[in-house]
Design an enzyme around this catalytic site. Sequence first.
Site, short mmCIF file in Angstrom:
data_model
loop_
_atom_site.label_atom_id
_atom_site.label_comp_id
_atom_site.label_asym_id
_atom_site.label_seq_id
_atom_site.Cartn_x
_atom_site.Cartn_y
_atom_site.Cartn_z
N LYS A 1 0.85 -1.19 0.00
CA LYS A 1 0.00 0.00 0.00
C LYS A 1 0.90 1.25 0.00
CE LYS A 1 -1.87 2.69 3.18
NZ LYS A 1 -1.80 3.96 2.45
N GLU B 1 10.04 1.63 10.26
CA GLU B 1 11.04 2.65 9.90
C GLU B 1 10.35 3.98 10.11
OE1 GLU B 1 14.13 2.05 9.05
OE2 GLU B 1 14.02 -0.10 8.66
N CYS C 1 13.79 11.41 6.18
CA CYS C 1 13.68 10.95 7.57
C CYS C 1 15.01 11.05 8.31
CB CYS C 1 13.15 9.53 7.60
SG CYS C 1 14.04 8.46 6.49
N GLU D 1 9.90 16.20 15.03
CA GLU D 1 10.27 16.13 13.61
C GLU D 1 9.40 17.12 12.83
OE1 GLU D 1 9.07 12.67 11.33
OE2 GLU D 1 11.12 12.52 10.60
P1 NAD Z 1 2.27 8.68 7.78
O1 NAD Z 1 2.64 7.90 8.96
O2 NAD Z 1 1.19 9.68 7.91
O3 NAD Z 1 1.79 7.69 6.62
C1 NAD Z 1 2.60 6.64 6.13
C2 NAD Z 1 1.72 5.55 5.57
O4 NAD Z 1 0.97 4.99 6.63
C3 NAD Z 1 0.71 6.00 4.53
O5 NAD Z 1 0.62 5.00 3.54
C4 NAD Z 1 -0.57 6.09 5.33
O6 NAD Z 1 -1.73 5.88 4.53
C5 NAD Z 1 -0.39 4.94 6.30
N1 NAD Z 1 -1.12 5.04 7.54
C6 NAD Z 1 -1.40 6.15 8.26
N2 NAD Z 1 -2.10 5.83 9.37
C7 NAD Z 1 -2.24 4.47 9.36
C8 NAD Z 1 -2.88 3.54 10.22
N3 NAD Z 1 -3.49 3.94 11.33
N4 NAD Z 1 -2.84 2.23 9.90
C9 NAD Z 1 -2.21 1.82 8.79
N5 NAD Z 1 -1.62 2.66 7.92
C10 NAD Z 1 -1.62 3.97 8.20
O7 NAD Z 1 3.62 9.32 7.27
P2 NAD Z 1 3.87 10.25 6.03
O8 NAD Z 1 3.40 11.62 6.37
O9 NAD Z 1 3.35 9.61 4.78
O10 NAD Z 1 5.47 10.22 5.94
C11 NAD Z 1 6.29 11.01 6.70
C12 NAD Z 1 6.86 10.26 7.89
O11 NAD Z 1 7.56 9.12 7.46
C13 NAD Z 1 7.88 11.07 8.65
O12 NAD Z 1 7.66 10.92 10.03
C14 NAD Z 1 9.21 10.43 8.28
O13 NAD Z 1 10.23 10.58 9.19
C15 NAD Z 1 8.82 9.01 8.13
N6 NAD Z 1 9.79 8.31 7.28
C16 NAD Z 1 10.63 7.38 7.87
C17 NAD Z 1 11.59 6.73 7.09
C18 NAD Z 1 12.50 5.71 7.68
O14 NAD Z 1 12.98 4.89 6.92
N7 NAD Z 1 12.77 5.70 8.96
C19 NAD Z 1 11.69 7.01 5.75
C20 NAD Z 1 10.85 7.96 5.21
C21 NAD Z 1 9.89 8.59 5.98
#
Ligand code: NAD
Length: 472
Positions: free
Chosen positions: A170, A245, A279, A379
């Site tokens: 997804k 992650e 990130c 963050e």
């Molecule tokens: P997000 O957590 O809002 O969403 C990420 C994904 O999770 C999306 O596909 C979203 O639809 C899904 N999602 C959200 N709530 C959910 C739930 N309750 N159950 C299941 N799925 C759910 O994050 P974002 O805004 O898309 O991305 C930014 C974040 O990602 C930042 O915090 C960043 O640091 C982190 N990030 C981490 C890494 C890493 O490898 N550590 C890499 C890139 C981004």
Amino acid sequence: MKIYDKLYIDGQWVESHANQMIDVINPATEEVAGRTALADKVDVDNAVQAARRAFNSWSRTSAEERADYISKLADALTKRVDEMTHTITTEMGTTLAFSREVQVEDPIDALAKHADRAALLDHEIEIGNATAVREPVGVCAFINPWNYPLHQMIGKVAPALAAGCTMVVKPSENTPLHAFLLAEAIDEIGLPAGVFNLVNGTGPEVGEPLCTHPEVDMVSFTGSTRAGVRISQAAAPTIKRVCLELGGKSPFLICEDADLETAVKLGVDDVMLNSGQTCTALTRMLVPAARYEEAVEIAKTYTESLKVGDPTEEDTFLGPMASQMQMETVQRYIGIGVEEGARLVTGGLERPAGLDKGYYVRPTIFADVNNQMTIAREEIFGPVLCMIPYQNEAEALEIANDTPYGLAARVWSEDKTKAETLARQIRAGQVYINDGFWNNEAPFGGYKQSGNGRELGNFGVEEFFETKALIR
Ligand code: NAD
């Protein structure tokens, strides 16, 4: 405009049960750039059942067979580099040059290197009267964010294929187009039906049903710590393996003997790349008090030389934020920084000059930040750098580790032994030394609230194994 009106399930493009579409917005123009099918709980169940049916035969394929599919997929994606580069720039606003090299070519290279890792599954260890053997963990659900969309997808799909697992992926609902392009490549190479399935939709409607589904054995998630907590809770009743992650607030410890000009410029680049939506971004720059004002001046001058604007123009360094919501979040944090009394060195709340359309923010530097301020703890996920002074290296290490996160860090000293000694004392999954650069085979992942588990290289594949003891 790209329109994908079907989902990819069980080796076929199928109508979604939800029978709905979602718009993809180009953040540079605020215009609709594509539309994709949305899934619901029924589509999730169909995809998981397809992955379950495929698991029996896929998990028993030979290493050579899996390696062959991985190589073919890397070739199929290589043919699509241009299309993928433009797709990612269109859906999330990163500059074309960065999109090609970092967002597309690098993950394809990482994928190709996984062909050899298919053999890791066959690795056995003799322990007295026992043999430890490896087996694929099973059906996996992959949930991804929008900031390095293909990278994050390949970081999960490649090791799963190598390890003999099947999967339902997804992408973020904000940036799904690249995943449909990936599914086209997978369809073209004739990967057995059900090994890879694509559903698309929001976290609550598609992500959560994947996490609670009893036929899913493992969830691998990249995204915010907030969503990571929800996902862990949703997966707990069925005792799934969960790899996370998550976010970061990474420190860059610059020692007093550092080549300040080079170190500070590298630090600014690191935070401003991808418009600060990385990130691992080194968002807390720790500078010795004796050289603080010098460093602030270098950071200011260099930041003001970086062009913000149309991501398709060659000399642009920062495109827009990926979405309106992300732009508003970053602006809110800039406001908090000002209210908290940090010194605004450059940037700020106004839109960048001449950019009336698109989700742009000004690259921003705060000085006189202390590590207890909100802007130093949370963050921001935008082009905002906090410069924090320190008195001695012991204090610098304390500040570096005083964070709920532990994803990355960097240390710069002309004395490499000292830099490495300091690096070993920082609790983070990746610590760069001086100008050390990205290695897509090194383990990647977080300590503390930055996550569990590792991606990339052999370590990444090992997350996808169960270990069985055969005892004679
Ligand atoms: P997000 O957590 O809002 O969403 C990420 C994904 O999770 C999306 O596909 C979203 O639809 C899904 N999602 C959200 N709530 C959910 C739930 N309750 N159950 C299941 N799925 C759910 O994050 P974002 O805004 O898309 O991305 C930014 C974040 O990602 C930042 O915090 C960043 O640091 C982190 N990030 C981490 C890494 C890493 O490898 N550590 C890499 C890139 C981004």
